[in-house]
Scaffold this active site. Structure first.
Site, mmCIF file in Angstrom:
data_model
loop_
_atom_site.group_PDB
_atom_site.id
_atom_site.type_symbol
_atom_site.label_atom_id
_atom_site.label_comp_id
_atom_site.label_asym_id
_atom_site.label_seq_id
_atom_site.Cartn_x
_atom_site.Cartn_y
_atom_site.Cartn_z
ATOM 1 C CG ASP A 1 11.744 12.535 6.775
ATOM 2 O OD1 ASP A 1 12.086 13.567 6.153
ATOM 3 O OD2 ASP A 1 11.457 11.466 6.206
ATOM 4 C CB ILE B 1 -0.982 0.030 1.200
ATOM 5 C CG1 ILE B 1 -0.266 -0.195 2.532
ATOM 6 C CG2 ILE B 1 -2.087 -0.986 0.998
ATOM 7 C CD1 ILE B 1 -1.185 -0.140 3.746
ATOM 8 C CD GLU C 1 -5.061 2.382 14.299
ATOM 9 O OE1 GLU C 1 -6.207 2.862 14.183
ATOM 10 O OE2 GLU C 1 -4.205 2.853 15.083
ATOM 11 C CG ASN D 1 8.246 -1.714 -0.319
ATOM 12 O OD1 ASN D 1 8.615 -0.558 -0.480
ATOM 13 N ND2 ASN D 1 8.646 -2.699 -1.097
ATOM 14 C CG ASP E 1 6.839 6.929 6.909
ATOM 15 O OD1 ASP E 1 6.568 5.718 7.063
ATOM 16 O OD2 ASP E 1 6.683 7.527 5.839
#
Length: 227
Positions: A159, A25, A115, A32, A176
Site C-alpha cells: 500500500d 495524531i 517509536e 488511529n 503503515d
C-alpha cells in the site's frame, strides 16, 4: 475505547511502557494513532486498530494469504489481533534489514506501541504534504524501501504511496506496514508492481527523473534469480 482496549492500555501502563495517553495524531482505515508518553515524558506512538466488521473484511485478505498466520480465519477478533501481530513483525523485519521504519516496542491484542516519528512541534508530516529539499535523494531512498524491502526483508509493502511515508529531518520513513506481504505470497508481485507505480507517479509529478516501472521490478526480482 472499548473495555478490551482499555485493559490493554492499563497493562501497558502497569508494565511501565506508558504513563499518559494524550491525543490522536493520525487516523487511518484500520485504526488511529495516539501520542503517548512514559513516566519520563518520552514520547511514543500507540496505534489502536478498530475491531469493526468493516476493518475485519479489509484485513482478512492480507492475513489469509500470509504463511506466517495459517489457520487464522473467520473469527473477527482473532483476525484483528493477528493484524496487530503482523504489523509488529513486519516492522521488525524492515528494521532488521536497514529500512527506516518506526521501531516497534510492544503489542497486545489490538494495540501496537512504537517509536514516535516527530518532534516537540508535532508528528512528522506525510510525504504528500512535505516540501522536499532534495527530491531526487528522497526518491532514491523510497526506491530502496521497495527493492531492499523485497530482496532483504522479503516483504512487499502493498500500500505504498505518498500517504504511507513520513518525512522527518529531510528523510523518508516508511509507515503503515500491517498489510505488508511476504515475498512468497501469491499476490506479492501484483502488489509490488502497484507500489512501484504509485511511487513513480508521485515523484514524476515532482519532476524527478524516475526509473522505469519494469526496470524497478526487475531490480527487485534479481534477488530471487541470484538465490
Amino acid at each position: 475505547f472499548d473495555k478490551k482496549t482499555l485493559m490493554v492500555i492499563y497493562d501497558f501502563m502497569t508494565a511501565g511502557y506508558i504513563d499518559s495517553v494524550h491525543y490522536p495524531i493520525s487516523t487511518g482505515k484500520e485504526g488511529n494513532v495516539f501520542y503517548v508518553t512514559d513516566e519520563d515524558g518520552e514520547p511514543f506512538a500507540l496505534k489502536i486498530y478498530r475491531t469493526s466488521t468493516s476493518t475485519f473484511k479489509r484485513v482478512a485478505k492480507y492475513i489469509e494469504g500470509d504463511p506466517r498466520f495459517k489457520g487464522i480465519t473467520g473469527n473477527r477478533w482473532k483476525m484483528i489481533y493477528a493484524w496487530t501481530n503482523k504489523e509488529y513483525r513486519n516492522l521488525q523485519r524492515y528494521k532488521e534489514n536497514g529500512i527506516r521504519v518506526p521501531e516497534p516496542i510492544e503489542f497486545d491484542k489490538n494495540c501496537l506501541l512504537m517509536e514516535y516519528i516527530g518532534d516537540e512541534n508535532g508528528p512528522a508530516p506525510q510525504l504528500r504534504n512535505s516540501v522536499m529539499k532534495r527530491p531526487n535523494m528522497v526518491y532514491k531512498e523510497v526506491v530502496s524501501f521497495i527493492v531492499d524491502g523485497y530482496r532483504k526483508a522479503h516483504l512487499v509493502h502493498g500500500d505504498l504511496s505518498e500517504y504511507n511515508i513520513l518525512m522527518f529531518k529531510d528523510k523518508p520513513v516508511l509507515i503503515d506496514c500491517g498489510q505488508a506481504l511476504t515475498a512468497d505470497h501469491f499476490n506479492a508481485k501484483e502488489f509490488l508492481m502497484r507500489d512501484i507505480s504509485n511511487v513513480n507517479r508521485f515523484f514524476k509529478c515532482r519532476d524527478v527523473d524516475i526509473i522505469d516501472n519494469d526496470e524497478l521490478l526487475q531490480r527487485c526480482l534479481k534477488g530471487e534469480n541470484d538465490e
